[in-house]
Write a protein that holds these residues in place. Structure first.
Motif: not given
Ligand code: NAP
Length: 272
Positions: A11-14, A125-131, A179-180
């Motif tokens: 359970i890390g960032n992704m 990618n990390t923008p999944l954090l904001l949907g 790419s982010p």
């Protein structure tokens, strides 16, 4: 027998981004989301929302029929070794293993867990954090539409998804996984320059980010290709021409292409 439960190992960032998206969308019942992380405090905010914390990766694998492996590629051999006996006890039809790791191939997974099992690879990618994420997905040929749709819907809670072939999975990291980072680099360089010129950093960031959003919308919705859109910005003998000329003279295009190749090459090295 399938039970509809989704399990997350690491359970890390992704994983946090994916689970966060699932919880906000309400697509899956919160009590159907199981997880394991060595540092239990990383699971706390999800267990407070009603997700179930397990005490081992084996337990997640035993209880869930869709198991997301969300650890670093370097940790994969260990996690695969730990869950292999539990995977082996299940019917092949009753478990889908989803890997989000860069470079870890279907062959790696099949060698460790069995060729008859069902596998999906995902590159989020990390923008999944904001949907607002983007996830490329591929599956082994034995994954039925229903199982794949289930995995895909977990990622769709957090942004757009696209299915591709496994052969393209390492190259796609430069397109949407990594790419982010180069977009943030561009933002940093641009805003640092703006600050040097006395422009308020917040003002510069607002202008730059809206420019990225607007440019993305133009690419998606104007019907014009990137070159045509560049031409629209570039007045003859004007400022954009001067800007692009320096990028060309200083080898920007070649540097970008080399960086994409390095990204793909590193994913190949991370294969087990
Ligand atoms: N970050 C991205 O932008 C991105 C994008 C696409 C794909 N990916 C892929 O996603 C995967 C995870 O990346 P991440 O950025 O989320 O990494 P991360 O934040 O470091 O998360 C990895 C998690 O794995 C846990 N872990 C370590 N050993 C474990 C074990 N033996 N069993 C179970 N869990 C264990 C770690 O727990 P502790 O910290 O408690 O040790 C950590 O919480 C990688 O394979 C990466 O290639 C990442």
């Amino acid at each position: 027998m399938k039970n509809g439960k989704l399990g997350f190992i690491g359970i890390g960032n992704m994983a946090s981004a994916i689970i966060g998206g699932i919880l906000s969308s309400g697509t899956f019942p919160v009590g159907d989301i199981y997880m394991y992380n060595p540092h239990a405090e990383k699971m706390q905010r999800f267990t407070e929302s009603g997700c179930v914390a397990c005490t081992s990766a084996e337990e997640v694998t035993e209880l869930c029929d869709t198991v997301f492996l969300c650890v670093k590629p370097q940790i994969f051999p260990e996690v695969l070794r730990v869950i292999a006996p539990t995977v082996a006890k299940k019917n092949a039809d009753d478990v889908v293993i989803v890997s989000i790791a860069a470079g870890v191939t279907f062959k790696n997974l099949q060698d460790a867990l069995g060729a008859d099992r069902r596998y999906v690879r995902a590159m989020p990618n990390t923008p999944l954090l904001l949907g607002e994420g983007a996830t490329a997905l591929c599956r082994t040929s034995n994954v039925p539409e229903e199982d794949f749709a289930r995995v895909r819907s977990a990622f769709s809670c957090c942004g757009v998804t696209q299915e591709i072939d496994e052969a393209q999975m390492n190259a796609v990291i430069a397109v949407s996984g990594s790419s982010p980072a180069y977009l943030y680099l561009l933002a940093k360089l641009t805003c640092d320059y703006a600050a040097q010129q006395g422009i308020d950093p917040k003002t510069a960031l607002t202008l730059f980010c809206q420019t990225m959003k607007g440019s993305a919308d133009m690419l998606l919705n104007s019907g014009k290709d990137p070159q045509a859109l560049m031409d629209m910005v570039t007045s003859k003998g004007g400022t954009t021409f001067a800007l692009l000329n320096v990028l060309k003279e200083q080898g920007f295009n070649e540097a970008m292409i080399s960086s994409f190749e390095a990204c793909t090459h590193r994913a190949e090295e991370l294969s087990m």
